[in-house]
Design an enzyme around this catalytic site. Structure first.
Site, PDB file in Angstrom:
ATOM      1  N   GLY A  86      46.426  39.601  33.044  1.00 53.01           N
ATOM      2  CA  GLY A  86      45.200  39.111  32.425  1.00 53.01           C
ATOM      3  C   GLY A  86      45.156  37.615  32.198  1.00 53.01           C
ATOM      4  O   GLY A  86      44.247  37.124  31.535  1.00 53.01           O
ATOM      5  N   GLY A 142      48.048  39.046  38.119  1.00 54.30           N
ATOM      6  CA  GLY A 142      47.431  39.277  39.421  1.00 54.30           C
ATOM      7  C   GLY A 142      46.616  38.042  39.774  1.00 54.30           C
ATOM      8  O   GLY A 142      46.996  37.220  40.608  1.00 54.30           O
ATOM      9  N   ARG A 143      45.502  37.878  39.061  1.00 50.98           N
ATOM     10  CA  ARG A 143      44.607  36.751  39.284  1.00 50.98           C
ATOM     11  C   ARG A 143      45.319  35.406  39.162  1.00 50.98           C
ATOM     12  O   ARG A 143      45.075  34.484  39.938  1.00 50.98           O
ATOM     13  CB  ARG A 143      43.479  36.819  38.241  1.00 50.98           C
ATOM     14  CG  ARG A 143      42.394  35.778  38.394  1.00 50.98           C
ATOM     15  CD  ARG A 143      41.552  35.714  37.113  1.00 50.98           C
ATOM     16  NE  ARG A 143      41.270  37.029  36.587  1.00 50.98           N
ATOM     17  CZ  ARG A 143      40.187  37.748  36.879  1.00 50.98           C
ATOM     18  NH1 ARG A 143      39.273  37.253  37.670  1.00 50.98           N
ATOM     19  NH2 ARG A 143      40.011  38.948  36.356  1.00 50.98           N
ATOM     20  N   TYR A 157      40.478  39.750  43.530  1.00 49.76           N
ATOM     21  CA  TYR A 157      39.379  40.702  43.333  1.00 49.76           C
ATOM     22  C   TYR A 157      38.139  40.376  44.162  1.00 49.76           C
ATOM     23  O   TYR A 157      37.035  40.754  43.778  1.00 49.76           O
ATOM     24  CB  TYR A 157      39.036  40.822  41.836  1.00 49.76           C
ATOM     25  CG  TYR A 157      40.255  41.161  41.005  1.00 49.76           C
ATOM     26  CD1 TYR A 157      40.879  42.392  41.145  1.00 49.76           C
ATOM     27  CD2 TYR A 157      40.824  40.230  40.137  1.00 49.76           C
ATOM     28  CE1 TYR A 157      42.019  42.694  40.424  1.00 49.76           C
ATOM     29  CE2 TYR A 157      41.964  40.523  39.415  1.00 49.76           C
ATOM     30  CZ  TYR A 157      42.556  41.758  39.564  1.00 49.76           C
ATOM     31  OH  TYR A 157      43.690  42.052  38.855  1.00 49.76           O
ATOM     32  N   CYS A 182      20.758  43.661  51.034  1.00 48.61           N
ATOM     33  CA  CYS A 182      19.441  44.086  50.577  1.00 48.61           C
ATOM     34  C   CYS A 182      19.451  44.384  49.081  1.00 48.61           C
ATOM     35  O   CYS A 182      19.250  45.522  48.656  1.00 48.61           O
ATOM     36  CB  CYS A 182      19.019  45.318  51.358  1.00 48.61           C
ATOM     37  SG  CYS A 182      19.109  45.031  53.122  1.00 48.61           S
ATOM     38  N   GLU A 183      19.696  43.370  48.297  1.00 52.02           N
ATOM     39  CA  GLU A 183      19.760  43.491  46.838  1.00 52.02           C
ATOM     40  C   GLU A 183      19.399  42.132  46.286  1.00 52.02           C
ATOM     41  O   GLU A 183      20.005  41.134  46.684  1.00 52.02           O
ATOM     42  CB  GLU A 183      21.209  43.742  46.382  1.00 52.02           C
ATOM     43  CG  GLU A 183      21.755  45.124  46.568  1.00 52.02           C
ATOM     44  CD  GLU A 183      21.346  46.062  45.468  1.00 52.02           C
ATOM     45  OE1 GLU A 183      20.985  45.592  44.373  1.00 52.02           O
ATOM     46  OE2 GLU A 183      21.358  47.271  45.720  1.00 52.02           O
ATOM     47  N   GLU A 232      52.591  40.980  34.185  1.00 55.08           N
ATOM     48  CA  GLU A 232      52.042  41.435  35.465  1.00 55.08           C
ATOM     49  C   GLU A 232      50.830  40.608  35.877  1.00 55.08           C
ATOM     50  O   GLU A 232      49.708  41.110  35.884  1.00 55.08           O
ATOM     51  CB  GLU A 232      51.594  42.892  35.338  1.00 55.08           C
ATOM     52  CG  GLU A 232      52.644  43.812  34.784  1.00 55.08           C
ATOM     53  CD  GLU A 232      52.097  45.193  34.449  1.00 55.08           C
ATOM     54  OE1 GLU A 232      52.800  46.164  34.724  1.00 55.08           O
ATOM     55  OE2 GLU A 232      50.975  45.296  33.917  1.00 55.08           O
ATOM     56  N   ARG A 265      32.040  40.108  42.430  1.00 53.65           N
ATOM     57  CA  ARG A 265      32.301  39.770  41.033  1.00 53.65           C
ATOM     58  C   ARG A 265      31.097  39.146  40.316  1.00 53.65           C
ATOM     59  O   ARG A 265      30.901  39.343  39.133  1.00 53.65           O
ATOM     60  CB  ARG A 265      33.527  38.860  40.914  1.00 53.65           C
ATOM     61  CG  ARG A 265      34.813  39.581  41.319  1.00 53.65           C
ATOM     62  CD  ARG A 265      36.055  38.781  40.967  1.00 53.65           C
ATOM     63  NE  ARG A 265      36.193  38.590  39.547  1.00 53.65           N
ATOM     64  CZ  ARG A 265      35.896  37.478  38.891  1.00 53.65           C
ATOM     65  NH1 ARG A 265      35.473  36.412  39.536  1.00 53.65           N
ATOM     66  NH2 ARG A 265      36.041  37.418  37.593  1.00 53.65           N
TER      67      ARG A 265
HETATM   68  C1  LIG Z   1      44.684  44.602  36.540  1.00 51.84           C
HETATM   69  C2  LIG Z   1      45.991  44.708  35.885  1.00 51.84           C
HETATM   70  C3  LIG Z   1      46.866  43.626  35.907  1.00 51.84           C
HETATM   71  C4  LIG Z   1      46.520  42.296  36.502  1.00 51.84           C
HETATM   72  O1  LIG Z   1      45.452  41.705  35.841  1.00 51.84           O
HETATM   73  P1  LIG Z   1      45.067  40.171  36.145  1.00 51.84           P
HETATM   74  O2  LIG Z   1      43.887  39.962  35.277  1.00 51.84           O
HETATM   75  O3  LIG Z   1      44.741  40.092  37.588  1.00 51.84           O
HETATM   76  O4  LIG Z   1      46.251  39.360  35.781  1.00 51.84           O
HETATM   77  C5  LIG Z   1      48.109  43.803  35.333  1.00 51.84           C
HETATM   78  N1  LIG Z   1      48.466  44.981  34.755  1.00 51.84           N
HETATM   79  C6  LIG Z   1      47.626  46.041  34.722  1.00 51.84           C
HETATM   80  C7  LIG Z   1      48.077  47.291  34.093  1.00 51.84           C
HETATM   81  C8  LIG Z   1      46.364  45.942  35.277  1.00 51.84           C
HETATM   82  O5  LIG Z   1      45.544  46.982  35.230  1.00 51.84           O
END
Ligand SMILES: *Cc1c(COP(=O)(O)O)cnc(C)c1O
Length: 473
Positions: free
Chosen positions: A288, A332-333, A431, A401-402, A330, A370
């Site tokens: 997150g 991601g983004r 994403y 078409c939106e 964890e 998004r």
């Molecule tokens: C989506 C998710 C992440 C990654 O979230 P980011 O916002 O991309 O960092 C990590 N852990 C869990 C359990 C998630 O669902």
């Protein structure tokens, strides 16, 4: 500063107050370093990424095109590793963007991989990621996904429901009975993390802390479900309770929400110690970590985040008399987001008098949902030439078409923008491709990686033939 938001229900553009358009930047040629990939440069108006001229990339691969700066991606993996230190675990959340090459880079940089489906798991295995460095997530994992995870010996499974605990207990009993020495490929019991919902929910820089846990993920702390889940994992001879997991949301800019969540999780750890005499060894605080999308976005530095999270957990463990668990995150983004840019070709330019100019590009909600889904904001520039024209308030829209098919809601582009120009949208690495669809039977764009003036295809462009190959009618 985090604001504690009102639980206003779903975020929807229509119910939000009108947002004033952004102020035009003083210099339309400047690139905001906080937003663009580390290897992005702009000379004479032309954008280069990883030493590659975007006009050449568009010529070679067509548009829309995702261009990923490999050094940026790897650099952010290293930033997280260094900031959190050797003791902590950093797992890249593959759902942000998943391909064999990037998961290979992730492993090379010393990170683990989070997967939440069998599909992501297969990509990680094919990329050669050590199964012990894979964590399996998912709020409704399929039986075959659990079986596959156990048979390859994934390092951690994050349990999300009582049904899943029962399924895992059953599967591990079967495996144990069939071949007691062959539990997983590592010969060990699967390490289980119990996912708890703390009542803290964070999104778009704000967090809401409630006493209840009104969402599909995880075991509620307030109802006692989390305590019961721990009991059931401990009671299953084939499962090893490794720790607790909490993920509070996405696009978080500071650690205030984590503070509240960690506090509640540590309270559970105390109850576990008191009830079972077991100390929690691992604490996974999820992902997150937010990134900058538009000017003025100011996420805290990863080093500060890491330091704060360590201090928060250490402080609360000291107060509670618990040993410090191993911390895991964890992102991601935070790893995949900033290093990728989407290139589009402008097709039409329509001026709506006195309001704004609609710039239609050759992609849209099929490669970036998004904006339509969350009201996300993006930065966009003219990427293929210099312009000294004044700026015009623009809305970059797609070809679907939106009417909600918007890529960038409000941005300033040069007033001489014309069909054939290339525009680049920043920070589309997370994403976008992973949520891409074939709406309107549009093939999904390719992803190419650039580095030191060379380009590699990570995912090729889909073709109409690929789509028709599925059509058996
Ligand atoms: C989506 C998710 C992440 C990654 O979230 P980011 O916002 O991309 O960092 C990590 N852990 C869990 C359990 C998630 O669902």
């Amino acid at each position: 500063m985090s604001r504690v938001a009102h639980p206003a229900g779903p975020r929807h553009a229509d119910v939000l107050p009108a947002v004033p358009p952004p102020v035009p930047p003083a210099d339309l040629n400047a690139l905001d370093e906080a937003i663009w990939p580390r290897g992005a440069r702009r000379a004479g108006g032309v954008l280069t990424l990883g030493g590659m001229d975007v006009r050449d990339l568009a010529g070679q691969f067509g548009t829309p095109l995702f261009v990923l700066d490999e050094e940026d991606f790897r650099g952010r993996c290293r930033d997280f590793r260094q900031a959190f230190g050797e003791q902590a675990g950093v797992f890249y959340a593959a759902k942000a963007f998943c391909s064999r090459a990037v998961l290979r880079w992730v492993a090379e940089e010393g990170l683990g991989v989070d997967v939440c489906t069998g599909g992501e798991l297969e990509v990680a295995l094919q990329a050669g990621v050590d199964p012990a460095m894979i964590t399996l997530h998912g709020s409704n994992k399929l039986m075959e996904e659990l079986e596959r995870a156990l048979s390859v010996g994934v390092g951690h499974i994050v349990v999300d429901s009582f049904e899943e605990i029962a399924r895992l207990a059953h599967l591990t009993e079967e495996i144990g009975a069939a071949a007691p020495s062959a539990r997983g490929s590592a010969g060990e019991r699967p390490k289980i993390l119990v996912r708890v919902t703390t009542g803290v929910e964070a999104h778009t820089h704000e967090f809401v802390a409630t006493a209840h846990d009104d969402q599909k993920f995880g075991f509620s702390l307030s109802s006692g479900a989390a305590d019961e889940a721990v009991r059931r994992v401990l009671a299953a001879p084939g499962l090893e309770l490794a720790g607790l997991h909490s993920h509070i949301g996405s696009q978080i800019y500071d650690t205030a929400g984590f503070d509240v969540a960690a506090h509640r999780v540590v309270e559970l750890a105390v109850r576990i110690r008191d009830e079972h005499g077991v100390n929690i060894r691992e604490l996974n605080l999820g992902g997150g970590f937010g990134i900058a999308y538009v000017g003025g976005d100011d996420p805290a530095d990863v080093k500060i985040i890491a330091q704060n999270l360590h201090e928060i957990v250490r402080g609360q463990c000291v107060v509670a008399g618990l040993p410090m668990p191993r911390l895991t995150v964890e992102p991601g983004r935070g790893i995949a987001g900033p290093g990728t840019v989407t290139l589009y070709e402008v097709g039409t330019v329509k001026d709506v008098d006195g309001l704004r100019t609609y710039v239609s590009v050759d992609g849209g909600m099929s490669d970036n949902i998004r904006t339509a889904l969350y009201g996300a904001e993006y930065t966009c520039v003219l990427a293929s030439r210099e312009s000294t024209a004044p700026s015009m308030l623009s809305r970059v829209v797609g070809r679907h078409c939106e009417s909600g098919d918007i890529v960038v809601k409000d941005t300033y582009l040069p007033a001489d923008l014309a069909p054939g120009d290339l525009v680049a949208v920043a920070a589309t690495g997370a994403y976008c491709r992973s949520m891409a669809s074939n709406y309107n039977h549009v093939p999904r764009p390719p992803v190419v990686a650039v580095r030191d003036g060379a380009v590699t295809v990570l995912l090729r462009r889909e073709t109409i033939g690929d789509l028709l190959a599925l059509d058996e009618g």
